[in-house]
Design an enzyme around this catalytic site. Structure first.
Site, PDB file in Angstrom:
ATOM      1  N   LEU A 173      -4.976  -6.696  -6.638  1.00 56.18           N
ATOM      2  CA  LEU A 173      -4.640  -7.839  -7.494  1.00 56.18           C
ATOM      3  C   LEU A 173      -5.810  -8.692  -7.957  1.00 56.18           C
ATOM      4  O   LEU A 173      -5.626  -9.576  -8.788  1.00 56.18           O
ATOM      5  CB  LEU A 173      -3.585  -8.707  -6.789  1.00 56.18           C
ATOM      6  CG  LEU A 173      -2.306  -7.933  -6.424  1.00 56.18           C
ATOM      7  CD1 LEU A 173      -1.291  -8.848  -5.766  1.00 56.18           C
ATOM      8  CD2 LEU A 173      -1.709  -7.224  -7.630  1.00 56.18           C
ATOM      9  N   HIS A 196       0.008   0.170 -13.600  1.00 54.48           N
ATOM     10  CA  HIS A 196       0.711  -1.087 -13.865  1.00 54.48           C
ATOM     11  C   HIS A 196       2.205  -0.785 -13.932  1.00 54.48           C
ATOM     12  O   HIS A 196       2.612   0.186 -14.585  1.00 54.48           O
ATOM     13  CB  HIS A 196       0.219  -1.706 -15.170  1.00 54.48           C
ATOM     14  CG  HIS A 196       0.789  -3.072 -15.388  1.00 54.48           C
ATOM     15  ND1 HIS A 196       0.308  -4.187 -14.741  1.00 54.48           N
ATOM     16  CD2 HIS A 196       1.830  -3.490 -16.143  1.00 54.48           C
ATOM     17  CE1 HIS A 196       1.033  -5.239 -15.091  1.00 54.48           C
ATOM     18  NE2 HIS A 196       1.954  -4.853 -15.947  1.00 54.48           N
ATOM     19  N   GLU A 216       6.105   5.838  -9.984  1.00 51.72           N
ATOM     20  CA  GLU A 216       4.726   5.735  -9.483  1.00 51.72           C
ATOM     21  C   GLU A 216       4.421   6.830  -8.477  1.00 51.72           C
ATOM     22  O   GLU A 216       3.382   7.502  -8.554  1.00 51.72           O
ATOM     23  CB  GLU A 216       4.505   4.359  -8.846  1.00 51.72           C
ATOM     24  CG  GLU A 216       4.555   3.235  -9.861  1.00 51.72           C
ATOM     25  CD  GLU A 216       4.237   1.880  -9.265  1.00 51.72           C
ATOM     26  OE1 GLU A 216       3.683   1.049 -10.003  1.00 51.72           O
ATOM     27  OE2 GLU A 216       4.545   1.626  -8.090  1.00 51.72           O
ATOM     28  N   ILE A 247     -11.256  -6.748 -11.477  1.00 52.96           N
ATOM     29  CA  ILE A 247     -12.446  -5.978 -11.089  1.00 52.96           C
ATOM     30  C   ILE A 247     -13.656  -6.569 -11.814  1.00 52.96           C
ATOM     31  O   ILE A 247     -13.695  -6.620 -13.044  1.00 52.96           O
ATOM     32  CB  ILE A 247     -12.276  -4.480 -11.458  1.00 52.96           C
ATOM     33  CG1 ILE A 247     -11.077  -3.900 -10.723  1.00 52.96           C
ATOM     34  CG2 ILE A 247     -13.538  -3.689 -11.125  1.00 52.96           C
ATOM     35  CD1 ILE A 247     -11.174  -3.912  -9.209  1.00 52.96           C
ATOM     36  N   ASN A 290      -6.126   2.297 -12.922  1.00 56.79           N
ATOM     37  CA  ASN A 290      -5.127   1.389 -12.351  1.00 56.79           C
ATOM     38  C   ASN A 290      -3.731   1.875 -12.732  1.00 56.79           C
ATOM     39  O   ASN A 290      -3.563   2.559 -13.737  1.00 56.79           O
ATOM     40  CB  ASN A 290      -5.330  -0.025 -12.911  1.00 56.79           C
ATOM     41  CG  ASN A 290      -4.341  -1.027 -12.347  1.00 56.79           C
ATOM     42  OD1 ASN A 290      -4.044  -1.017 -11.149  1.00 56.79           O
ATOM     43  ND2 ASN A 290      -3.818  -1.891 -13.204  1.00 56.79           N
ATOM     44  N   ASP A 319      -5.485  -5.333 -17.412  1.00 57.09           N
ATOM     45  CA  ASP A 319      -4.482  -4.460 -18.033  1.00 57.09           C
ATOM     46  C   ASP A 319      -4.784  -4.084 -19.483  1.00 57.09           C
ATOM     47  O   ASP A 319      -3.879  -3.790 -20.247  1.00 57.09           O
ATOM     48  CB  ASP A 319      -3.076  -5.120 -17.973  1.00 57.09           C
ATOM     49  CG  ASP A 319      -2.675  -5.431 -16.542  1.00 57.09           C
ATOM     50  OD1 ASP A 319      -3.050  -4.664 -15.645  1.00 57.09           O
ATOM     51  OD2 ASP A 319      -1.989  -6.445 -16.333  1.00 57.09           O
ATOM     52  N   GLY A 333       0.790  -1.233   0.000  1.00 55.30           N
ATOM     53  CA  GLY A 333       0.000   0.000   0.000  1.00 55.30           C
ATOM     54  C   GLY A 333       0.817   1.274   0.000  1.00 55.30           C
ATOM     55  O   GLY A 333       0.309   2.334   0.372  1.00 55.30           O
ATOM     56  N   SER A 334       2.077   1.204  -0.474  1.00 52.74           N
ATOM     57  CA  SER A 334       2.875   2.435  -0.446  1.00 52.74           C
ATOM     58  C   SER A 334       2.321   3.467  -1.429  1.00 52.74           C
ATOM     59  O   SER A 334       2.387   4.670  -1.164  1.00 52.74           O
ATOM     60  CB  SER A 334       4.351   2.142  -0.705  1.00 52.74           C
ATOM     61  OG  SER A 334       4.573   1.689  -2.011  1.00 52.74           O
ATOM     62  N   ASN A 335       1.771   3.025  -2.556  1.00 50.18           N
ATOM     63  CA  ASN A 335       1.149   3.988  -3.477  1.00 50.18           C
ATOM     64  C   ASN A 335      -0.106   4.604  -2.873  1.00 50.18           C
ATOM     65  O   ASN A 335      -0.338   5.808  -3.010  1.00 50.18           O
ATOM     66  CB  ASN A 335       0.807   3.312  -4.809  1.00 50.18           C
ATOM     67  CG  ASN A 335       1.980   3.297  -5.755  1.00 50.18           C
ATOM     68  OD1 ASN A 335       2.331   4.321  -6.341  1.00 50.18           O
ATOM     69  ND2 ASN A 335       2.607   2.135  -5.888  1.00 50.18           N
TER      70      ASN A 335
HETATM   71  C1  GAR Z   1       2.930  -1.256  -7.565  1.00 46.51           C
HETATM   72  O1  GAR Z   1       4.197  -1.264  -8.163  1.00 46.51           O
HETATM   73  C2  GAR Z   1       1.851  -1.372  -8.625  1.00 46.51           C
HETATM   74  O2  GAR Z   1       2.182  -0.772  -9.827  1.00 46.51           O
HETATM   75  C3  GAR Z   1       1.753  -2.857  -8.774  1.00 46.51           C
HETATM   76  O3  GAR Z   1       1.865  -3.367  -7.478  1.00 46.51           O
HETATM   77  C4  GAR Z   1       2.730  -2.522  -6.729  1.00 46.51           C
HETATM   78  C5  GAR Z   1       2.065  -2.236  -5.408  1.00 46.51           C
HETATM   79  O4  GAR Z   1       2.957  -1.593  -4.527  1.00 46.51           O
HETATM   80  N1  GAR Z   1       0.522  -3.245  -9.405  1.00 46.51           N
HETATM   81  C6  GAR Z   1       0.435  -4.291 -10.218  1.00 46.51           C
HETATM   82  O5  GAR Z   1       1.361  -5.036 -10.453  1.00 46.51           O
HETATM   83  C7  GAR Z   1      -0.944  -4.503 -10.836  1.00 46.51           C
HETATM   84  N2  GAR Z   1      -0.886  -5.468 -11.899  1.00 46.51           N
HETATM   85  P1  GAR Z   1       2.385  -0.863  -3.250  1.00 46.51           P
HETATM   86  O6  GAR Z   1       1.401  -1.830  -2.570  1.00 46.51           O
HETATM   87  O7  GAR Z   1       3.579  -0.589  -2.385  1.00 46.51           O
HETATM   88  O8  GAR Z   1       1.699   0.400  -3.704  1.00 46.51           O
END
Ligand code: GAR
Length: 188
Positions: free
Chosen positions: A86, A105, A175, A89, A103, A146, A13-15
């Site tokens: 993940l 990616h 990101e 949807i 989303n 995607d 969940g850092s994003n």
């Molecule tokens: C992120 O890099 C995001 O782009 C990716 O998961 C990571 C989550 O990091 N998403 C996918 O791969 C979707 N297909 P986070 O939980 O630290 O935000």
């Protein structure tokens, strides 16, 4: 008028945290809740610290009921931002939020997308293929993994010395830098 956006996250969940912090002083875009499909995901710890309520729905609730749509409507949610979410949807959520789900990616779609292509798997595949660049793709969500229309892409170099971990670091930086700004541009 303000827009209420739900964040969906399955992992660290850092994003999601970065987006909540970025918009913490906005009165236009509000992120009032987080939804996960994993009760043990670290996003719930971040949510506690950020004082944003987080909720878990099971795979069955997501895929075989209207529980999530009903919940989002009850909370007057206008749009959804996926940040490391993940599960695919389901159509009922897509129908309830037309053109209002995006989303991120961690690669340059259409390369390295689709089922099973998430997080570390993506960066490992990029490293294994000897790619010279990777990056991020922000896109609308449709019912195929995607494949929704692309809103924004940007690249970073991949060097022969890079590993999946170092590519992940570069991509995470992109990101953190761009996802909030693109959300702002779209809906802010
Ligand atoms: C992120 O890099 C995001 O782009 C990716 O998961 C990571 C989550 O990091 N998403 C996918 O791969 C979707 N297909 P986070 O939980 O630290 O935000």
């Amino acid at each position: 008028m303000s827009l209420k956006i739900a964040l969906f996250a399955s992992g660290s969940g850092s994003n999601a945290e970065n987006i909540i912090r970025y918009f913490s002083t906005s009165d236009k875009l509000i992120f009032p809740l987080i939804i996960s499909n994993k009760p043990e995901a670290f996003i719930h710890e971040r949510a506690k610290l950020l004082q944003v309520p987080s909720f878990t729905f099971s795979r069955e609730e997501f895929t075989q009921s209207d529980a999530v749509v009903d919940f989002l409507k009850q909370h007057n949610i206008d749009g959804i931002v996926l940040a490391g979410f993940l599960l695919k949807i389901p159509q009922n959520i897509i129908n309830a939020f037309p053109n209002k789900i995006i989303n991120i990616h961690p690669a340059l779609l259409p390369k390295y997308g689709g089922k099973g292509m998430y997080g570390h798997h993506v960066h490992q595949a990029v490293a294994d293929a000897g790619e010279k660049e990777s990056g991020i793709t922000i896109h609308y969500v449709n019912s195929n993994y995607d494949e929704g229309s692309i809103i924004f892409q940007t690249k970073c170099p991949v060097l022969p010395t890079d590993t999946a971990d170092t590519i992940a670091q570069k991509v995470h930086e992109l990101e953190y830098n761009y996802y909030p700004k693109i959300i702002q541009k779209l809906w802010g």
